[in-house]
Design an enzyme around this catalytic site. Structure first.
Site, PDB file in Angstrom:
ATOM      1  N   LYS A  21     -54.392   7.981  20.097  1.00  0.00           N
ATOM      2  CA  LYS A  21     -53.776   8.929  19.032  1.00  0.00           C
ATOM      3  C   LYS A  21     -54.741   9.240  18.251  1.00  0.00           C
ATOM      4  CE  LYS A  21     -49.057   7.257  20.103  1.00  0.00           C
ATOM      5  NZ  LYS A  21     -47.714   6.795  19.711  1.00  0.00           N
ATOM      6  N   TYR A  61     -42.957  14.263  24.675  1.00  0.00           N
ATOM      7  CA  TYR A  61     -41.848  13.358  23.971  1.00  0.00           C
ATOM      8  C   TYR A  61     -40.477  13.991  23.998  1.00  0.00           C
ATOM      9  CZ  TYR A  61     -45.205  10.029  21.578  1.00  0.00           C
ATOM     10  OH  TYR A  61     -46.224   9.172  21.650  1.00  0.00           O
ATOM     11  N   ASN A 124     -49.473   4.074  15.607  1.00  0.00           N
ATOM     12  CA  ASN A 124     -49.566   2.829  16.310  1.00  0.00           C
ATOM     13  C   ASN A 124     -50.506   3.157  17.462  1.00  0.00           C
ATOM     14  OD1 ASN A 124     -48.045   4.716  17.956  1.00  0.00           O
ATOM     15  ND2 ASN A 124     -46.151   3.367  18.392  1.00  0.00           N
ATOM     16  N   HIS A 127     -50.821   5.637  22.897  1.00  0.00           N
ATOM     17  CA  HIS A 127     -49.625   6.089  23.979  1.00  0.00           C
ATOM     18  C   HIS A 127     -50.057   5.379  25.305  1.00  0.00           C
ATOM     19  CE1 HIS A 127     -46.470   7.828  26.379  1.00  0.00           C
ATOM     20  NE2 HIS A 127     -47.322   8.267  27.054  1.00  0.00           N
ATOM     21  N   GLU A 138     -46.232  13.114  32.724  1.00  0.00           N
ATOM     22  CA  GLU A 138     -47.269  13.089  31.814  1.00  0.00           C
ATOM     23  C   GLU A 138     -48.443  13.405  32.118  1.00  0.00           C
ATOM     24  OE1 GLU A 138     -46.767   9.361  29.625  1.00  0.00           O
ATOM     25  OE2 GLU A 138     -44.920   9.583  28.970  1.00  0.00           O
TER      26      GLU A 138
HETATM   27  N1  ATP Z   1     -38.730   4.609  13.571  1.00  0.00           N
HETATM   28  C1  ATP Z   1     -39.920   5.354  13.710  1.00  0.00           C
HETATM   29  N2  ATP Z   1     -40.611   5.942  12.774  1.00  0.00           N
HETATM   30  C2  ATP Z   1     -41.687   6.410  12.926  1.00  0.00           C
HETATM   31  N3  ATP Z   1     -42.274   6.779  13.996  1.00  0.00           N
HETATM   32  C3  ATP Z   1     -41.674   6.132  15.344  1.00  0.00           C
HETATM   33  C4  ATP Z   1     -40.644   5.581  15.231  1.00  0.00           C
HETATM   34  N4  ATP Z   1     -40.143   5.230  16.286  1.00  0.00           N
HETATM   35  C5  ATP Z   1     -41.197   5.832  17.137  1.00  0.00           C
HETATM   36  N5  ATP Z   1     -42.141   6.146  16.490  1.00  0.00           N
HETATM   37  C6  ATP Z   1     -43.115   6.886  17.170  1.00  0.00           C
HETATM   38  O1  ATP Z   1     -42.840   7.781  18.303  1.00  0.00           O
HETATM   39  C7  ATP Z   1     -43.626   7.229  19.110  1.00  0.00           C
HETATM   40  C8  ATP Z   1     -42.630   7.369  20.297  1.00  0.00           C
HETATM   41  O2  ATP Z   1     -41.617   6.292  20.514  1.00  0.00           O
HETATM   42  P1  ATP Z   1     -41.525   5.674  21.917  1.00  0.00           P
HETATM   43  O3  ATP Z   1     -39.971   4.955  21.433  1.00  0.00           O
HETATM   44  O4  ATP Z   1     -41.765   6.502  23.035  1.00  0.00           O
HETATM   45  O5  ATP Z   1     -42.331   4.610  21.595  1.00  0.00           O
HETATM   46  P2  ATP Z   1     -43.664   4.138  22.666  1.00  0.00           P
HETATM   47  O6  ATP Z   1     -43.117   4.479  24.059  1.00  0.00           O
HETATM   48  O7  ATP Z   1     -43.843   2.786  22.321  1.00  0.00           O
HETATM   49  O8  ATP Z   1     -44.567   4.841  22.045  1.00  0.00           O
HETATM   50  P3  ATP Z   1     -45.614   6.088  23.005  1.00  0.00           P
HETATM   51  O9  ATP Z   1     -44.565   6.813  23.564  1.00  0.00           O
HETATM   52  O10 ATP Z   1     -46.130   6.705  22.043  1.00  0.00           O
HETATM   53  O11 ATP Z   1     -46.304   5.243  23.884  1.00  0.00           O
HETATM   54  C9  ATP Z   1     -43.900   5.828  18.873  1.00  0.00           C
HETATM   55  O12 ATP Z   1     -45.115   5.350  19.568  1.00  0.00           O
HETATM   56  C10 ATP Z   1     -44.231   5.998  17.508  1.00  0.00           C
HETATM   57  O13 ATP Z   1     -45.371   6.335  17.178  1.00  0.00           O
HETATM   58  O1  UDP Z   2     -38.786   4.639  15.565  1.00  0.00           O
HETATM   59  C1  UDP Z   2     -39.807   5.553  15.979  1.00  0.00           C
HETATM   60  C2  UDP Z   2     -40.012   5.393  17.542  1.00  0.00           C
HETATM   61  C3  UDP Z   2     -41.022   6.038  17.994  1.00  0.00           C
HETATM   62  N1  UDP Z   2     -42.036   6.643  16.987  1.00  0.00           N
HETATM   63  C4  UDP Z   2     -43.199   7.190  17.573  1.00  0.00           C
HETATM   64  O2  UDP Z   2     -42.997   7.847  18.769  1.00  0.00           O
HETATM   65  C5  UDP Z   2     -43.737   7.448  19.855  1.00  0.00           C
HETATM   66  C6  UDP Z   2     -43.279   7.376  21.156  1.00  0.00           C
HETATM   67  O3  UDP Z   2     -41.876   6.499  21.192  1.00  0.00           O
HETATM   68  P1  UDP Z   2     -41.821   5.629  22.386  1.00  0.00           P
HETATM   69  O4  UDP Z   2     -40.197   5.364  22.259  1.00  0.00           O
HETATM   70  O5  UDP Z   2     -42.091   6.351  23.474  1.00  0.00           O
HETATM   71  O6  UDP Z   2     -42.576   4.447  22.087  1.00  0.00           O
HETATM   72  P2  UDP Z   2     -43.881   3.987  22.911  1.00  0.00           P
HETATM   73  O7  UDP Z   2     -43.697   4.248  24.334  1.00  0.00           O
HETATM   74  O8  UDP Z   2     -45.108   4.587  22.099  1.00  0.00           O
HETATM   75  O9  UDP Z   2     -43.929   2.641  22.752  1.00  0.00           O
HETATM   76  C7  UDP Z   2     -44.258   6.184  19.577  1.00  0.00           C
HETATM   77  O10 UDP Z   2     -45.547   5.628  20.047  1.00  0.00           O
HETATM   78  C8  UDP Z   2     -44.251   6.137  17.976  1.00  0.00           C
HETATM   79  O11 UDP Z   2     -45.642   6.861  17.555  1.00  0.00           O
HETATM   80  C9  UDP Z   2     -41.802   6.558  15.557  1.00  0.00           C
HETATM   81  O12 UDP Z   2     -42.628   6.888  14.816  1.00  0.00           O
HETATM   82  N2  UDP Z   2     -40.738   6.036  15.145  1.00  0.00           N
HETATM   83 MG    MG Z   3     -42.754   6.059  24.714  1.00  0.00          MG
END
Ligand code: ATP
Ligand code: UDP
Ligand code: MG
Length: 167
Positions: A21, A61, A124, A127, A138
């Site tokens: 990222k 997303y 974080n 991805h 994706e």
């Molecule tokens: N509560 C939050 N506040 C701010 N950003 C979040 C939050 N939850 C998630 N994100 C951001 O949104 C991303 C997507 O959330 P996601 O739930 O897909 O998490 P993730 O799958 O771990 O991350 P990614 O899809 O980026 O690998 C997160 O990676 C995070 O960067």
């Molecule tokens: O409460 C949240 C959940 C997600 N994210 C961001 O959205 C990304 C994608 O969320 P996802 O749930 O896919 O988490 P990830 O797959 O990245 O773990 C995250 O990596 C976060 O960057 C976030 O900023 N706040």
């Molecule tokens: Mg994710």
């Protein structure tokens, strides 16, 4: 004693999308992140640097696009270039998720990428696709077919046991 290594038949492989990222690029973490996947034995089959558009990102997303925090994610992910990669290998989707760690760096174990390089959910660093279906979707979003290379890696017989194909 010498090991005899029968040449492997072409096997069904798994792929995942990993992205460094904008914070990972700005913090010069790209090399270290690539290194971890190489070190594990996975094979890099696609790599590019790009500026994500808001449209591409909302497709990527689509599961979180309606969440209240999505505008923050959009601002974060379009703030600078990202490195997108496709990695190949047995069980690479699940293994990568374990290498990356949970979404919130504050909860991620030391030793994971997020646990070593981040402490905030909104910064974080990486991805990783979270399912094989998600990975296919994706990869199709971020890459054209001709940007993925099917190359023979010479260490293949030393990272995958041949018998796995016969089970
Ligand atoms: N509560 C939050 N506040 C701010 N950003 C979040 C939050 N939850 C998630 N994100 C951001 O949104 C991303 C997507 O959330 P996601 O739930 O897909 O998490 P993730 O799958 O771990 O991350 P990614 O899809 O980026 O690998 C997160 O990676 C995070 O960067
Ligand atoms: O409460 C949240 C959940 C997600 N994210 C961001 O959205 C990304 C994608 O969320 P996802 O749930 O896919 O988490 P990830 O797959 O990245 O773990 C995250 O990596 C976060 O960057 C976030 O900023 N706040
Ligand atoms: Mg994710």
């Amino acid at each position: 004693m010498w090991l005899t290594l029968p040449s492997l038949p072409v096997r069904a492989t798994e792929h995942t999308l990993i992205a460094v990222k904008p914070d990972g690029v700005q913090r010069r973490l790209v090399g270290q992140i690539i290194h971890r996947f190489e070190q594990r034995g996975f094979k890099l089959v696609g790599l590019k640097m790009m500026q994500a558009s808001e449209d591409l990102l909302s497709e990527h997303y689509r599961e979180i696009v309606k969440k209240p925090f999505y505008p923050l994610v959009r601002a974060y992910m379009t703030a600078g270039p990202v490195i997108v990669m496709v990695w190949e290998g047995s069980n690479v989707v699940q293994s990568s998720r374990k290498m990356v760690g949970p979404t919130n760096g504050a909860e991620a174990q030391a030793g994971t990428i997020r646990g070593d390089f981040s402490f905030h959910v909104g910064r974080n660093v990486v991805h990783a696709s979270d399912s094989t279906e998600g990975a296919q979707r994706e990869i199709g979003l971020w890459f054209q077919e001709n940007e993925l290379l099917n190359w023979e890696s010479c260490d293949q017989d030393w990272t995958i046991e041949a018998n796995e194909d016969k089970q």
